[in-house]
Scaffold this motif. Structure first.
Motif, PDB file in Angstrom:
ATOM      1  N   GLU A 154       0.858  -1.180   0.000  1.00  0.00           N
ATOM      2  CA  GLU A 154       0.000   0.000   0.000  1.00  0.00           C
ATOM      3  C   GLU A 154       0.895   1.230   0.000  1.00  0.00           C
ATOM      4  O   GLU A 154       1.517   1.546   1.025  1.00  0.00           O
ATOM      5  N   LEU A 155       0.972   1.915  -1.131  1.00  0.00           N
ATOM      6  CA  LEU A 155       1.789   3.112  -1.193  1.00  0.00           C
ATOM      7  C   LEU A 155       1.058   4.279  -0.523  1.00  0.00           C
ATOM      8  O   LEU A 155      -0.152   4.220  -0.290  1.00  0.00           O
ATOM      9  N   PRO A 156       1.774   5.354  -0.181  1.00  0.00           N
ATOM     10  CA  PRO A 156       1.213   6.355   0.748  1.00  0.00           C
ATOM     11  C   PRO A 156      -0.069   7.035   0.294  1.00  0.00           C
ATOM     12  O   PRO A 156      -0.857   7.473   1.131  1.00  0.00           O
ATOM     13  N   ASP A 157      -0.285   7.133  -1.018  1.00  0.00           N
ATOM     14  CA  ASP A 157      -1.484   7.821  -1.492  1.00  0.00           C
ATOM     15  C   ASP A 157      -2.602   6.864  -1.895  1.00  0.00           C
ATOM     16  O   ASP A 157      -3.609   7.302  -2.469  1.00  0.00           O
ATOM     17  N   ALA A 158      -2.448   5.568  -1.619  1.00  0.00           N
ATOM     18  CA  ALA A 158      -3.514   4.613  -1.932  1.00  0.00           C
ATOM     19  C   ALA A 158      -4.752   4.936  -1.108  1.00  0.00           C
ATOM     20  O   ALA A 158      -4.646   5.391   0.037  1.00  0.00           O
ATOM     21  N   PRO A 159      -5.943   4.720  -1.678  1.00  0.00           N
ATOM     22  CA  PRO A 159      -7.171   5.013  -0.925  1.00  0.00           C
ATOM     23  C   PRO A 159      -7.204   4.260   0.403  1.00  0.00           C
ATOM     24  O   PRO A 159      -6.826   3.091   0.477  1.00  0.00           O
ATOM     25  N   ALA A 160      -7.648   4.927   1.431  1.00  0.00           N
ATOM     26  CA  ALA A 160      -7.711   4.307   2.753  1.00  0.00           C
ATOM     27  C   ALA A 160      -8.715   3.159   2.758  1.00  0.00           C
ATOM     28  O   ALA A 160      -9.717   3.188   2.041  1.00  0.00           O
ATOM     29  N   GLN A 161      -8.420   2.155   3.576  1.00  0.00           N
ATOM     30  CA  GLN A 161      -9.340   1.039   3.791  1.00  0.00           C
ATOM     31  C   GLN A 161      -9.562   0.905   5.303  1.00  0.00           C
ATOM     32  O   GLN A 161      -9.238  -0.107   5.922  1.00  0.00           O
ATOM     33  N   TRP A 211     -15.724 -13.766   0.157  1.00  0.00           N
ATOM     34  CA  TRP A 211     -16.040 -12.679   1.082  1.00  0.00           C
ATOM     35  C   TRP A 211     -16.370 -13.175   2.482  1.00  0.00           C
ATOM     36  O   TRP A 211     -16.196 -12.451   3.456  1.00  0.00           O
ATOM     37  N   GLY A 212     -16.804 -14.423   2.593  1.00  0.00           N
ATOM     38  CA  GLY A 212     -17.125 -14.960   3.904  1.00  0.00           C
ATOM     39  C   GLY A 212     -15.937 -15.595   4.593  1.00  0.00           C
ATOM     40  O   GLY A 212     -15.165 -14.919   5.286  1.00  0.00           O
ATOM     41  N   PRO A 213     -15.735 -16.904   4.424  1.00  0.00           N
ATOM     42  CA  PRO A 213     -14.719 -17.601   5.209  1.00  0.00           C
ATOM     43  C   PRO A 213     -13.277 -17.224   4.881  1.00  0.00           C
ATOM     44  O   PRO A 213     -12.398 -17.372   5.724  1.00  0.00           O
ATOM     45  N   VAL A 214     -13.005 -16.737   3.661  1.00  0.00           N
ATOM     46  CA  VAL A 214     -11.614 -16.434   3.295  1.00  0.00           C
ATOM     47  C   VAL A 214     -11.228 -15.025   3.732  1.00  0.00           C
ATOM     48  O   VAL A 214     -10.258 -14.821   4.462  1.00  0.00           O
ATOM     49  N   LEU A 215     -11.978 -14.036   3.313  1.00  0.00           N
ATOM     50  CA  LEU A 215     -11.602 -12.638   3.554  1.00  0.00           C
ATOM     51  C   LEU A 215     -12.276 -12.024   4.778  1.00  0.00           C
ATOM     52  O   LEU A 215     -11.916 -10.917   5.181  1.00  0.00           O
ATOM     53  N   ASP A 216     -13.242 -12.703   5.348  1.00  0.00           N
ATOM     54  CA  ASP A 216     -13.959 -12.203   6.533  1.00  0.00           C
ATOM     55  C   ASP A 216     -14.422 -10.763   6.330  1.00  0.00           C
ATOM     56  O   ASP A 216     -14.100  -9.862   7.104  1.00  0.00           O
ATOM     57  N   PHE A 217     -15.191 -10.558   5.269  1.00  0.00           N
ATOM     58  CA  PHE A 217     -15.735  -9.223   5.028  1.00  0.00           C
ATOM     59  C   PHE A 217     -16.707  -8.820   6.128  1.00  0.00           C
ATOM     60  O   PHE A 217     -17.046  -7.637   6.260  1.00  0.00           O
ATOM     61  N   GLY A 218     -17.126  -9.788   6.934  1.00  0.00           N
ATOM     62  CA  GLY A 218     -17.995  -9.455   8.062  1.00  0.00           C
ATOM     63  C   GLY A 218     -17.377  -8.441   9.006  1.00  0.00           C
ATOM     64  O   GLY A 218     -18.097  -7.637   9.613  1.00  0.00           O
ATOM     65  N   THR A 219     -16.042  -8.453   9.142  1.00  0.00           N
ATOM     66  CA  THR A 219     -15.391  -7.441   9.985  1.00  0.00           C
ATOM     67  C   THR A 219     -15.633  -6.047   9.436  1.00  0.00           C
ATOM     68  O   THR A 219     -15.932  -5.106  10.195  1.00  0.00           O
ATOM     69  N   THR A 220     -15.517  -5.887   8.122  1.00  0.00           N
ATOM     70  CA  THR A 220     -15.812  -4.593   7.510  1.00  0.00           C
ATOM     71  C   THR A 220     -17.266  -4.203   7.748  1.00  0.00           C
ATOM     72  O   THR A 220     -17.567  -3.045   8.077  1.00  0.00           O
ATOM     73  N   TRP A 386     -10.300  -4.651  -4.167  1.00  0.00           N
ATOM     74  CA  TRP A 386     -11.756  -4.794  -4.144  1.00  0.00           C
ATOM     75  C   TRP A 386     -12.341  -4.704  -2.742  1.00  0.00           C
ATOM     76  O   TRP A 386     -13.455  -4.207  -2.567  1.00  0.00           O
ATOM     77  N   ARG A 387     -11.624  -5.170  -1.708  1.00  0.00           N
ATOM     78  CA  ARG A 387     -12.238  -5.174  -0.381  1.00  0.00           C
ATOM     79  C   ARG A 387     -12.490  -3.757   0.124  1.00  0.00           C
ATOM     80  O   ARG A 387     -13.458  -3.514   0.847  1.00  0.00           O
ATOM     81  N   GLY A 388     -11.655  -2.794  -0.249  1.00  0.00           N
ATOM     82  CA  GLY A 388     -11.917  -1.408   0.103  1.00  0.00           C
ATOM     83  C   GLY A 388     -13.005  -0.801  -0.753  1.00  0.00           C
ATOM     84  O   GLY A 388     -13.884  -0.079  -0.261  1.00  0.00           O
ATOM     85  N   GLY A 389     -12.974  -1.104  -2.051  1.00  0.00           N
ATOM     86  CA  GLY A 389     -13.983  -0.569  -2.958  1.00  0.00           C
ATOM     87  C   GLY A 389     -15.372  -1.108  -2.671  1.00  0.00           C
ATOM     88  O   GLY A 389     -16.374  -0.395  -2.846  1.00  0.00           O
ATOM     89  N   LEU A 390     -15.452  -2.364  -2.236  1.00  0.00           N
ATOM     90  CA  LEU A 390     -16.754  -2.927  -1.888  1.00  0.00           C
ATOM     91  C   LEU A 390     -17.365  -2.178  -0.707  1.00  0.00           C
ATOM     92  O   LEU A 390     -18.557  -1.846  -0.715  1.00  0.00           O
ATOM     93  N   ALA A 391     -16.553  -1.872   0.287  1.00  0.00           N
ATOM     94  CA  ALA A 391     -17.049  -1.082   1.419  1.00  0.00           C
ATOM     95  C   ALA A 391     -17.503   0.300   0.969  1.00  0.00           C
ATOM     96  O   ALA A 391     -18.586   0.768   1.347  1.00  0.00           O
ATOM     97  N   ASP A 392     -16.700   0.963   0.147  1.00  0.00           N
ATOM     98  CA  ASP A 392     -17.070   2.304  -0.340  1.00  0.00           C
ATOM     99  C   ASP A 392     -18.368   2.256  -1.137  1.00  0.00           C
ATOM    100  O   ASP A 392     -19.218   3.155  -1.026  1.00  0.00           O
TER     101      ASP A 392
END
Length: 400
Positions: A154-161, A211-220, A386-392
């Motif tokens: 994650e470089l310094p200007d990457a969108p926050a997640q 999104w479920g068991p692998v990435l735990d998008f539930g935390t987001t 994608w995990r940040g963009g999905l939240a946005d």
């Protein structure tokens, strides 16, 4: 290969300083990020490092940046350089300062030819055995099918997640799974959910096994609910049924979309009190799932009022330019009457095979008067992005 990094050139001049070099690297984390050699503050020189005193060759697999070269049967762009007299392996890339990408390393102890073999079987073995960065400064990204996790640059200007990490004192919503008409569906409920308190907003996520068991998008989701960025939302994570079934379901399949609308959502209404209001219903997907999310809004706008597409495969059914045989869904939106649906579309600047088609769909939708939130992120076909963009996207479509 010429050493580009100033820090590594200094080490090459004095290999005896290798322990001090690694101590500094451990303190800051990897990759090594240095000012742009061309003096442009919007760019950085990014050097990936691997420590090994017995490897014969090491490959740095930086998602999408050099992936395209494997199609040309050439893995040399991944090949790292050993700093003479040290156990340091390195490769540098000049990248824009807002770049985000997952990456791994492939370590070889055989011949150069073995390391650079690029037939499909060899490439799959490289991916199966690739390793994360033990010194990574950024987060990790879990993988499926028994593969090792990836590290994330994650470089310094990457969108926050900011919603991705587990937070203390944030109530966790219930997680579960069910079989609905022969399909496995993961379910995330907002903290405090009670069916009788509905109707709840609902989000349908395709490729739900990621999104479920692998990435735990539930935390987001927990963090978004806690911060009030989305209303209490029941999230249904529809798992795929194998590669062949995925290709059939996620290629503008009327049968699959009708199943989502006529079987899955009514079941969720009975079980969890979800709404039947299309304005409070989101369908979301990535790649072929992104195509299908937009198609669901096209085919069943009275059920899916919000489509969230990430890196959508809008070239379907073939990869040619916009003509009589390609970009079928875009042509449907161009010629049909305007539908009561909203869109969140995003695509990576590194996605050379998808960027023109996503821009074209955006142009068509905007010309037809649709409400479209369109974004381009500096990254590739990558769950790290994608995990940040999905939240946005959920915030944009449900938060209002």
């Amino acid at each position: 290969m010429e050493i580009q990094s100033p820090a590594l050139r200094e080490l090459a001049d004095d290999p005896r300083a290798v322990e001090a070099f690694w101590q500094r690297v451990k303190a800051t984390g990897t990759p090594l990020v240095e000012p742009d050699p061309e003096g442009n503050d919007a760019w950085r020189l990014v050097t990936f490092l691997w420590r090994d005193d017995s490897a014969s060759h090491v490959l740095a697999l930086l998602h999408t940046v050099t992936d395209k070269d494997r199609h040309a049967h050439d893995l040399t762009p991944h090949l790292m350089t050993n700093v003479p007299g040290t156990d340091v392996w390195a490769i540098s890339h000049r990248l824009r300062a807002d770049h985000r990408a997952s990456y791994q390393f492939s370590v070889h102890r055989g011949t150069r030819e073995d390391a650079l073999r690029t037939d499909r079987r060899s490439w799959l073995r490289v991916l199966d055995e690739a390793l994360p960065d033990p010194l990574a400064a950024g987060p990790s990204l879990a993988a499926r099918d028994g593969r090792n996790p990836s590290s994330v640059m994650e470089l310094p200007d990457a969108p926050a997640q900011g919603w991705a990490a587990v937070r203390e004192n944030v109530p966790r919503g219930a997680r579960g799974a069910a079989e609905v008409d022969g399909r496995r569906v993961g379910v995330h409920l907002p903290a405090g959910h009670t069916t009788g308190d509905g109707p709840y907003s609902v989000a349908v996520l395709l490729d739900g096994e990621m999104w479920g068991p692998v990435l735990d998008f539930g935390t987001t989701l927990d963090n978004l609910h806690h911060d009030g960025r989305i209303p209490p939302t029941v999230t249904l994570m529809v798992e795929t049924m194998g590669r062949d079934r995925r290709m059939a379901d996620l290629s503008c399949s009327e049968e699959f979309v009708d199943w989502l609308a006529d079987t899955l959502l009514p079941w969720a209404a009975r079980e969890y009190g979800v709404t039947d209001d299309p304005a409070r219903t989101v369908v979301a997907g990535q790649s072929a799932g992104g195509l299908t999310a937009a198609f669901a809004a096209f085919r069943r706008p009275a059920r899916f009022g919000n489509a969230l597409s990430q890196s959508g495969s809008f070239w379907w059914p073939d990869g040619t330019e916009f003509d009589g045989g390609s970009e079928w869904l875009t042509r449907q939106f161009a010629t049909c009457e305007k539908l009561p649906v909203r869109f969140h579309l995003e695509v990576g600047l590194q996605e050379w095979m998808l960027l023109p088609q996503n821009r074209h769909l955006r142009n068509v939708l905007e010309a037809r008067g649709y409400d479209v939130d369109y974004r381009e992120f500096n990254g590739g076909h990558d769950y790290a992005c994608w995990r940040g963009g999905l939240a946005d996207g959920l915030v944009g479509l449900l938060g209002s």
